[in-house]
Design a protein around this motif. Structure first.
Motif, PDB file in Angstrom:
ATOM      1  N   PRO A  73       0.823  -1.210   0.000  1.00 45.38           N
ATOM      2  CA  PRO A  73       0.000   0.000   0.000  1.00 45.38           C
ATOM      3  C   PRO A  73       0.856   1.259   0.000  1.00 45.38           C
ATOM      4  CG  PRO A  73       0.017  -0.998   2.180  1.00 45.38           C
ATOM      5  CD  PRO A  73       0.731  -1.945   1.276  1.00 45.38           C
ATOM      6  N   PRO A  74       0.671   2.161  -0.971  1.00 47.27           N
ATOM      7  CA  PRO A  74       1.447   3.399  -0.993  1.00 47.27           C
ATOM      8  C   PRO A  74       0.860   4.434  -0.044  1.00 47.27           C
ATOM      9  CG  PRO A  74      -0.016   3.330  -2.876  1.00 47.27           C
ATOM     10  CD  PRO A  74      -0.207   2.028  -2.139  1.00 47.27           C
ATOM     11  N   ILE A  75       1.715   5.308   0.437  1.00 47.27           N
ATOM     12  CA  ILE A  75       1.277   6.476   1.200  1.00 47.27           C
ATOM     13  C   ILE A  75       1.222   7.645   0.228  1.00 47.27           C
ATOM     14  CG2 ILE A  75       1.884   8.082   3.054  1.00 47.27           C
ATOM     15  CD1 ILE A  75       3.278   5.698   4.440  1.00 47.27           C
ATOM     16  N   TYR A  76       0.061   8.287   0.135  1.00 48.25           N
ATOM     17  CA  TYR A  76      -0.106   9.419  -0.771  1.00 48.25           C
ATOM     18  C   TYR A  76       0.157  10.725  -0.028  1.00 48.25           C
ATOM     19  CZ  TYR A  76      -2.808   6.060  -3.601  1.00 48.25           C
ATOM     20  OH  TYR A  76      -3.217   4.973  -4.328  1.00 48.25           O
ATOM     21  N   GLN A  77       0.990  11.578  -0.624  1.00 49.05           N
ATOM     22  CA  GLN A  77       1.134  12.933  -0.106  1.00 49.05           C
ATOM     23  C   GLN A  77       0.134  13.829  -0.824  1.00 49.05           C
ATOM     24  OE1 GLN A  77       4.890  14.918  -0.774  1.00 49.05           O
ATOM     25  NE2 GLN A  77       4.484  16.450   0.786  1.00 49.05           N
ATOM     26  N   LEU A  78      -0.824  14.358  -0.068  1.00 50.58           N
ATOM     27  CA  LEU A  78      -1.772  15.329  -0.569  1.00 50.58           C
ATOM     28  C   LEU A  78      -1.296  16.706  -0.102  1.00 50.58           C
ATOM     29  CD1 LEU A  78      -5.112  13.484   0.347  1.00 50.58           C
ATOM     30  CD2 LEU A  78      -3.601  13.109  -1.612  1.00 50.58           C
ATOM     31  N   PRO A  79      -1.879  17.781  -0.562  1.00 52.12           N
ATOM     32  CA  PRO A  79      -1.460  19.094  -0.074  1.00 52.12           C
ATOM     33  C   PRO A  79      -1.590  19.190   1.457  1.00 52.12           C
ATOM     34  CG  PRO A  79      -2.813  19.333  -2.036  1.00 52.12           C
ATOM     35  CD  PRO A  79      -2.878  17.887  -1.654  1.00 52.12           C
ATOM     36  N   GLY A  80      -0.447  19.218   2.169  1.00 54.62           N
ATOM     37  CA  GLY A  80      -0.448  19.358   3.614  1.00 54.62           C
ATOM     38  C   GLY A  80      -0.976  18.169   4.383  1.00 54.62           C
ATOM     39  N   HIS A  81      -1.034  16.986   3.764  1.00 56.04           N
ATOM     40  CA  HIS A  81      -1.704  15.855   4.411  1.00 56.04           C
ATOM     41  C   HIS A  81      -1.165  14.547   3.840  1.00 56.04           C
ATOM     42  CE1 HIS A  81      -4.746  13.980   6.789  1.00 56.04           C
ATOM     43  NE2 HIS A  81      -5.557  13.658   5.794  1.00 56.04           N
ATOM     44  N   PHE A  82      -1.268  13.445   4.625  1.00 60.58           N
ATOM     45  CA  PHE A  82      -0.881  12.119   4.162  1.00 60.58           C
ATOM     46  C   PHE A  82      -2.026  11.141   4.399  1.00 60.58           C
ATOM     47  CE2 PHE A  82       3.255  14.067   4.941  1.00 60.58           C
ATOM     48  CZ  PHE A  82       3.959  13.687   3.798  1.00 60.58           C
ATOM     49  N   VAL A  83      -2.250  10.240   3.426  1.00 59.73           N
ATOM     50  CA  VAL A  83      -3.260   9.193   3.529  1.00 59.73           C
ATOM     51  C   VAL A  83      -2.650   7.901   2.995  1.00 59.73           C
ATOM     52  CG1 VAL A  83      -5.180  10.826   3.266  1.00 59.73           C
ATOM     53  CG2 VAL A  83      -4.228   9.702   1.236  1.00 59.73           C
ATOM     54  N   ILE A 142      -2.927  13.834  -5.668  1.00 59.13           N
ATOM     55  CA  ILE A 142      -1.758  13.134  -5.116  1.00 59.13           C
ATOM     56  C   ILE A 142      -0.489  13.796  -5.646  1.00 59.13           C
ATOM     57  CG2 ILE A 142      -0.571  10.925  -4.868  1.00 59.13           C
ATOM     58  CD1 ILE A 142      -3.255   9.562  -5.427  1.00 59.13           C
ATOM     59  N   GLN A 143       0.352  14.306  -4.747  1.00 59.57           N
ATOM     60  CA  GLN A 143       1.561  15.016  -5.147  1.00 59.57           C
ATOM     61  C   GLN A 143       2.765  14.093  -5.297  1.00 59.57           C
ATOM     62  OE1 GLN A 143       1.626  17.856  -1.873  1.00 59.57           O
ATOM     63  NE2 GLN A 143       0.756  19.444  -3.180  1.00 59.57           N
ATOM     64  N   SER A 144       2.877  13.096  -4.440  1.00 65.73           N
ATOM     65  CA  SER A 144       3.989  12.147  -4.505  1.00 65.73           C
ATOM     66  C   SER A 144       3.637  10.933  -3.652  1.00 65.73           C
ATOM     67  CB  SER A 144       5.298  12.785  -4.014  1.00 65.73           C
ATOM     68  OG  SER A 144       5.182  13.175  -2.661  1.00 65.73           O
ATOM     69  N   LEU A 145       4.513   9.922  -3.694  1.00 64.99           N
ATOM     70  CA  LEU A 145       4.288   8.671  -2.971  1.00 64.99           C
ATOM     71  C   LEU A 145       5.397   8.442  -1.960  1.00 64.99           C
ATOM     72  CD1 LEU A 145       3.551   6.308  -6.009  1.00 64.99           C
ATOM     73  CD2 LEU A 145       1.908   7.695  -4.747  1.00 64.99           C
ATOM     74  N   ARG A 146       5.037   7.855  -0.828  1.00 64.95           N
ATOM     75  CA  ARG A 146       6.003   7.289   0.110  1.00 64.95           C
ATOM     76  C   ARG A 146       5.722   5.792   0.149  1.00 64.95           C
ATOM     77  NH1 ARG A 146       6.357  11.989  -0.439  1.00 64.95           N
ATOM     78  NH2 ARG A 146       7.090  13.602   1.003  1.00 64.95           N
TER      79      ARG A 146
END
Length: 609
Positions: free
Chosen positions: A353-363, A392-396
């Motif tokens: 499962p990827p972690i999505y970086q949203l504007p100012g937030h992570f899901v 989605i801006q980037s992935l962790r």
């Protein structure tokens, strides 16, 4: 002893296990050809290109599919033709992701037409794969017309008289892959109209090359579990059990609003991902929750960096510590990735499962796209279950692995620019924004400059530090070994107008050492002299003349440590003893830089500090 042919009936209510590291697929068809006849298979086409009523030939006789030595095959030697064989009583369930695999033996030569059917619905709708030489190509007929698709070809070094295990994956969201002996050779996205159901098959043909012989064995079709079944445990940063705990040192930035409830999205999604991968407790045997993980990070020298940023690499290090006590659980390699659809689909197909970086937030992502949105676990808004791809801006990503956790991380305040060079490769710092309060949309703290280098090479690295305006600066270097051990080094000081501070360090992922040092070149020292003259910190023309004269001798003797050091002492003499025309600030600046000038190839002269 081979088992008899198995025709496994598909049932609409079957159970699929969804576990993090190994997906259990349900086999729905299997044949090992341990018999003499073609029971269970039927020929659907067998014709010559130039004479459709005539069959393929093998030396003047009809070329027929047959079983020999517990393998299915055919030999063709004659005019151009094509033939197909499919199971009689097997259908792929509609709208189902599946895997079709088999062993293919290529006698005599690799330069023969070899074919098989990945999916056959009817004579107007099918997918076929052709292998010739080193090329492998997928083709599609839809609604009776050849259907163009991008990326359907690949290469593999096939050899004569070898057997290869070939896997064909029809994945959710219309992605298709072909693997040969475990290597992905073809990977592409299908386009509409899409085919559903049908069956699998084998095929053979000849054309310009009039001879072909192929053997198939160990045919198997299995259901690929839907990635929607990823069992990512949901946790909320607003859970009363930890909502009011202080996040990191947030009281320093937000004295009236410092809780996990406000700022703990990254902390909470990290907890979800750790628990998904089977990492459930801290080294002190406390269960991993946002509260206990927050405390563990606070106790680490690398847990939080910059202004309230969770250091994802420390999560990878925690996974290694857990692995040492539970060897069956892999460590988690951390990567930061840009957005790409193939990457996302690949992550879900590998149960990661990827972690999505949203504007100012992570899901946390829980499944591939559905109806234009991507399913998520949102730690702040539990009712928000999807997000558009554009958000989605980037992935962790934390990938289960038993290999290399080495990393380099450089962290600096938002107004300090950091550049790292190694073997001609330049790594620029990127501004990482702080997390936001999801209600007020206020940031926790100013952003932070970050440089991340995953699996860095062993060797010498240089660091350049600058500021848009003069003043104090600092930066920290976090070096991680192969096992995720961390070494932290920090530098700080003052930067003058237009100045670039330079540092060196040597990285060895097997032997971390404190060796981050400033260094100054002769050019840097000359630039400082001229700059001080412009600012009238060097007021005497005599002092300017003597300093620039010594600099030329330093250049001439940069390869001799002994002579070089003599001229360094002479330079220092003209600054201190004969430097009546130099201000105290100018002297301090020159002596500071002089401490870090070294002969060529000898590194920073820390012995003068």
């Amino acid at each position: 002893m081979k088992k008899n042919i198995l025709f496994l009936l598909y049932c609409t209510s079957f159970f699929l296990f969804s576990i993090p590291r190994e997906v259990q697929a349900q086999v729905i068809f299997e044949d090992q050809f341990n018999r003499q006849d073609l029971t269970g298979w039927k020929t659907i086409r067998n014709f010559q290109w130039g004479n459709p009523v005539a069959p393929c030939l093998d030396g003047g006789l009809p070329a027929l599919w047959h079983i020999f030595l517990e393998r299915l095959g055919i030999s063709i030697n004659g005019p151009g033709c094509y033939t197909e064989l499919i199971p009689e009583n097997f259908l792929i369930p509609l709208d189902t992701a599946f895997r079709y695999e088999f062993d293919m033996t290529m006698p005599e030569s690799a330069m023969m037409d070899r074919n098989y059917l990945v999916q056959y619905v009817d004579s107007n709708n099918w997918y076929v794969v052709k292998i010739l030489g080193n090329s492998i190509t997928s083709g599609k007929l839809a609604q009776g017309q050849p259907w163009p698709m991008a990326g359907t070809s690949g290469t593999y070094p096939f050899e004569a008289n070898r057997t290869y295990h070939i896997v064909n994956e029809t994945l959710p969201d219309h992605r298709k892959r072909i693997l040969v002996d475990g290597q992905v050779v073809v990977d592409f996205m299908d386009n509409a109209p899409y085919l559903s159901g049908g069956t699998v098959g084998v095929a053979a043909s000849v054309g310009a090359i009039s001879h072909s012989i192929t053997w198939f064995d160990n045919v198997k079709v299995s259901i690929i579990p839907d990635p929607n079944t990823l069992n990512v445990p949901y946790m909320s940063q607003r859970d009363p059990l930890w909502a009011q705990d202080e996040y990191d040192h947030a009281a320093q930035w937000k004295p009236d609003n410092f809780t996990i409830d406000r700022w703990g999205c990254a902390l909470t999604v990290a907890t979800m991902v750790l628990r998904f991968h089977g990492i459930t407790e801290l080294p002190n045997q406390m269960p991993i929750t946002p509260s206990t993980l927050n405390q563990w990070l606070l106790d680490q020298k690398d847990g939080y960096v910059g202004n309230g940023l969770l250091n994802w690499i420390s999560i990878s290090r925690l996974s290694y510590i857990f692995h040492t006590k539970h060897p069956e659980i892999p460590t988690l390699e951390y990567s930061k990735m840009s957005i790409s659809l193939p990457k996302l689909f690949d992550l879900f197909s590998r149960q990661t499962p990827p972690i999505y970086q949203l504007p100012g937030h992570f899901v946390v992502g829980t499944a591939p796209e559905k109806n234009g949105s991507w399913p998520i676990h949102d730690p702040f808004f539990q009712s928000r279950t999807t997000t558009p791809l554009s958000n989605i801006q980037s992935l962790r990503v934390f990938t289960p692995s038993f290999t290399n956790l080495s990393y380099l991380l450089l962290v600096a305040p938002h107004d300090v620019t950091v550049r790292v060079q190694h073997n001609g490769v330049l790594y620029d710092s990127q501004l990482e924004n702080s997390v936001y309060d999801q209600d007020s949309q206020e940031p926790l703290a100013p952003p932070t400059q970050i440089v991340e280098i995953e699996k860095p090479e062993k060797g010498l690295y240089t660091v350049e530090v600058s500021k848009s305006s003069p003043g104090s600066f600092s930066f920290s270097l976090y070096s991680y070994s192969t096992q995720g051990e961390v070494l932290v080094e920090k530098q700080e000081g003052e930067i003058f107008h237009g100045e670039i501070k330079k540092y060196r360090f040597t990285f060895d992922q097997e032997n971390l050492q404190n060796n981050l040092h400033q260094y100054i070149t002769i050019d840097d020292l000359e630039h400082t002299v001229l700059s001080l003259r412009e600012k009238d910190d060097i007021q005497s023309a005599y002092s300017l003349y003597k300093l620039t004269d010594v600099l030329q001798y330093l250049r001439l003797h940069h390869s001799s440590e002994l002579i070089f050091e003599r001229y360094i002492n002479l330079f220092k003499y003209y600054v201190i003893k004969e430097g009546s025309g130099i201000t105290d600030g100018g002297k301090a600046k020159l002596l500071e830089q002089l401490s870090f000038v070294a002969p060529a190839g000898l590194g920073p002269a820390t012995f003068r500090m």
